[in-house]
Design an enzyme around this catalytic site. Structure first.
Site, PDB file in Angstrom:
ATOM      1  CE  LYS A 153      -3.517   2.440   3.101  1.00  0.00           C
ATOM      2  NZ  LYS A 153      -2.747   3.524   3.544  1.00  0.00           N
ATOM      3  CE  LYS A 175       5.497   8.934  -3.268  1.00  0.00           C
ATOM      4  NZ  LYS A 175       5.054   7.467  -3.765  1.00  0.00           N
ATOM      5  CG  ASP A 184      -3.461   0.500  -8.629  1.00  0.00           C
ATOM      6  OD1 ASP A 184      -3.851   1.425  -9.324  1.00  0.00           O
ATOM      7  OD2 ASP A 184      -4.039  -0.405  -8.640  1.00  0.00           O
TER       8      ASP A 184
END
Length: 270
Positions: free
Chosen positions: A9, A40, A125
């Site tokens: 996660k 990021k 994901d």
């Protein structure tokens, strides 16, 4: 060559764990390459001492087919090779597609052929095809899921296990285990151990929540570099050894969401 990927996660501590494991392995004499698969660009920050400003996707956009290895592979702490796949600005484009382009370019450049360990740090994901590429295309074969005992962290871990099980049917990818990253909730280690067992794997490490990690991070260093002899550093070093020696890889058996909720409730009420 060990081909490892960390999933989990968002915000669970994948990048911190990955960077400390990479640093520990490099200190032990292994040649290591860490590849950040998150737009990021912060996976290798603790190894480089800064956020990587030259991602694969940015360099490809600028130079197209004229990209050289030294433009996208940077040297970090203890000689760890650091790569950031990169991605679009928030709200613009598909980050998963950026990972596909980046990994294809790295493969074409033969940027990862001589390392003892390649460690992929992947956004959790796996619904998006791009983030599943390290699993689906065989870039990584040993998958580790970083999770706390919080329900949504376990929910994400269970979904990732579903993806691993699906791709395991047609390839060599396997689940190496759960890496517990503590959030100091009730019966957390016991919950993670039971969850791992039900998932047909094991809890291979439980990393306690320690202020040392925060202190190292705000100083842009891994714990391995910041406080090499600390107890927390020893935990990361032990995890690095486990990853190299682990041969008990499995095809996971994901839980239903109802079973997962019951499990969390059982340990949370004890």
């Amino acid at each position: 060559m060990k081909k490892i990927a960390f999933y989990g996660k968002g915000g669970i501590g994948k990048s911190t764990t990955a960077a400390n494991v990479s640093a520990a392995l490099a200190e032990k004499g292994y040649s290591v390459c860490q590849i950040g698969c998150d737009p990021k660009n912060d996976s290798t920050r603790l190894l480089l001492g800064k956020v990587c400003s030259e991602t694969v996707l940015d360099v490809v956009k600028k130079f197209e087919d004229e990209v050289a290895i030294d433009q996208v592979v940077h040297t970090g702490f203890a000689g760890v090779k650091c790569v950031e796949a990169g991605g679009p600005e928030p709200g613009i484009g598909c980050a998963g597609r950026g990972i596909i382009v980046a990994l294809e370019k790295l493969k074409k450049l033969q940027a990862m052929t001589k390392e003892d360990v390649v460690l992929y740090d992947v956004l959790g994901d796996v619904v998006c095809g791009g983030f599943a590429v390290p699993i689906r295309e065989g870039y990584a074969t040993d998958i580790y899921i970083v999770s706390s005992g919080e329900l949504m962290s376990l929910y994400a871990a269970n979904n990732i296990a579903k993806g691993i099980a699906r791709f395991a049917e047609r390839g060599t990818v396997r689940l190496g285990g759960i890496i517990g990253n503590s959030r100091n909730i009730r019966n957390e280690q016991e919950l993670l151990e039971t969850f791992a067992t039900k998932l047909n794997t094991k809890l291979i490490a439980f990393i306690p929540r320690d202020q040392m990690v925060h202190q190292a991070e705000i100083n842009r260093k891994t714990v391995i570099e910041w406080a090499n002899q600390s107890e927390q550093a020893c935990i990361y070093k032990g995890l690095a050894d486990l990853l190299m020696d682990n041969s008990a890889l499995t095809v996971p058996t994901p839980l239903s969401f109802e079973t997962l909720e019951e499990l969390v409730l059982e340990y949370g009420n004890e």
